[in-house]
Write an enzyme that holds these catalytic residues in place. Structure first.
Site, PDB file in Angstrom:
ATOM      1  NE  ARG A 266       2.237  -3.671 -29.867  1.00 57.04           N
ATOM      2  CZ  ARG A 266       2.337  -2.172 -29.978  1.00 57.04           C
ATOM      3  NH1 ARG A 266       0.948  -1.804 -29.337  1.00 57.04           N
ATOM      4  NH2 ARG A 266       3.324  -1.691 -30.241  1.00 57.04           N
ATOM      5  CB  SER A 267      -1.846  -9.487 -26.078  1.00 58.94           C
ATOM      6  OG  SER A 267      -0.713  -9.417 -25.147  1.00 58.94           O
ATOM      7  CB  ALA A 268      -4.601 -10.628 -30.816  1.00 60.87           C
TER       8      ALA A 268
ATOM      9  CE  LYS B 288      -0.296 -12.345 -22.973  1.00 52.45           C
ATOM     10  NZ  LYS B 288       0.259 -11.191 -23.579  1.00 52.45           N
TER      11      LYS B 288
END
Length: 399
Positions: free
Chosen positions: A74-76, A78
């Protein structure tokens, strides 16, 4: 209290506490399957894994997690995605203070002509949500997402404040890299970084890696016991997540209905803000190389890890600190020292580099709990790392 599964792997002398805390996450904090990798001055000093690779299987069923099990970040994702754009900037392909529209003319629509690349990376661009959510097919097709953010009106005056671009970050960075380089962001990552370093880390999971990928599932966080750290959202934050009209809910709901994140087609798509997959070793190795200056040179790394946006986040409704694509150590996402930078993933995962201590940390999980920036399992491990370092574990090696 649940019984912890067998914990596999190693923890170097001085870091033994991490094995105990990693096991506690299964026994006390609802863990299903997970892995942890910790590097100190480039050496992997902790390499742990356990549980099931299939979080959606009945208890006791499913494939066992191994050291080579990749899982959705998921947002890791980014921080990894931002590194690709920064690498192109380091090569002189893009100016971080130039308008995005200089490279992507269509982005200038509806008052975004002055939005800079730096503002885009630091969540100041004002396009954290869309007027119309995309379907999963549109989100993944590589065309509809960039077109939607290009025609979106800013939701605040760009550059005046910041708000977490939870999902639009994917199309913003992905299209900008494509316009500048010609390759996809995942393609640049693979060809110029991860394949050279031998890391199991992808944005766009290749077919040959699909069979070993973990399956994620949403799982309830257990009620904390006496003395446990309680990480409950403030009442107004919880209300914002529940309100379909709030900017918070809209930012996290730019793809509706929720896609099947276990679908091989979704994993194979490139969504640089949300669907990278990696093993803990791969993600930790990436941050170890990044923190050591092996991916970005030191001047660019210092610029990336400096504060570019700080204060109350328009989306997360809490105080956040952002560098260039990286979340920085702070109350929203505690890491190991004030100089640490990286990114959490909604549901649990967390990875960061800490040049002050020579650490690189990567925790990945397939049991998605209702956390955005400070998952109790990740934070228990971070506290154990800080405790180990305070006791002098793994003294810094000579530079």
């Amino acid at each position: 209290m649940a019984q912890a599964p067998e914990i596999h792997g190693t923890a170097a002398e001085g870091f033994e506490e991490l094995r105990a805390v990693f096991a506690e996450n299964f026994a006390l904090r609802g863990e299903r399957g997970a892995a942890l990798a910790l590097y100190r001055d480039g050496e992997r000093v902790v390499d742990l894994w356990g549980g099931t690779a299939d979080a959606d299987a009945e208890e006791g069923a499913g494939r066992p997690w191994t050291g080579d099990t990749p899982v959705l970040l998921r947002s890791a994702t980014k921080g990894v995605a931002a590194t690709v754009l920064l690498l192109l900037a380091q090569r002189g392909r893009i100016d971080l203070d130039a308008p995005v529209a200089e490279y992507w003319p269509e982005f200038a629509a509806r008052g975004k002509e002055r939005v800079t690349v730096r503002q885009l990376l630091s969540h100041q661009a004002g396009v954290a949500a869309l007027d119309r959510p995309l379907t999963a097919a549109e989100a993944a097709d590589g065309v509809s997402g960039p077109a939607a953010v290009a025609r979106q009106r800013p939701l605040w005056a760009p550059g005046e404040t910041h708000g977490y671009h939870a999902q639009t970050f994917s199309w913003l960075l992905g299209e900008l890299v494509r316009r500048v380089d010609g390759r996809t962001l995942g393609g640049v990552l693979a060809e110029d970084v991860t394949e050279l370093l031998g890391l199991d880390l992808w944005i766009g999971l290749p077919e040959e890696a699909q069979p070993r990928a973990a399956r994620i599932a949403e799982v309830a966080a257990p009620e904390p016991g006496p003395g446990a750290l309680r990480m409950r959202p403030r009442r107004e934050v919880a209300a914002a997540y529940a309100d379909p009209g709030s900017l918070t809910r809209r930012a996290f709901g730019t793809v509706a209905p929720q896609p099947d994140e276990n679908d091989p087609a979704w994993r194979a798509a490139e969504l640089p803000g949300s669907n990278g997959l990696a093993t803990a070793r791969g993600l930790g190795g990436f941050y170890a190389a990044l923190g050591a200056g092996h991916i970005l040179e030191r001047p660019m790394l210092r610029r990336a890890a400096a504060v570019h946006a700080e204060g109350t986040d328009r989306v997360l409704l809490t105080r956040t600190r952002f560098g260039l694509g990286f979340m920085l150590h702070g109350s929203a996402c505690p890491m190991t020292s004030p100089g640490a930078f990286g990114h959490p993933g909604r549901g649990g995962s967390l990875a960061f580099a800490d040049p002050e201590t020579g650490l690189a940390f990567a925790y990945v999980t397939n049991g998605m709990q209702p956390s955005v920036t400070s998952d109790p399992r990740a934070q228990a491990l971070v506290r154990a790392v800080r405790s180990a370092i305070a006791r002098g574990a793994g003294a810094r090696m000579a530079a």
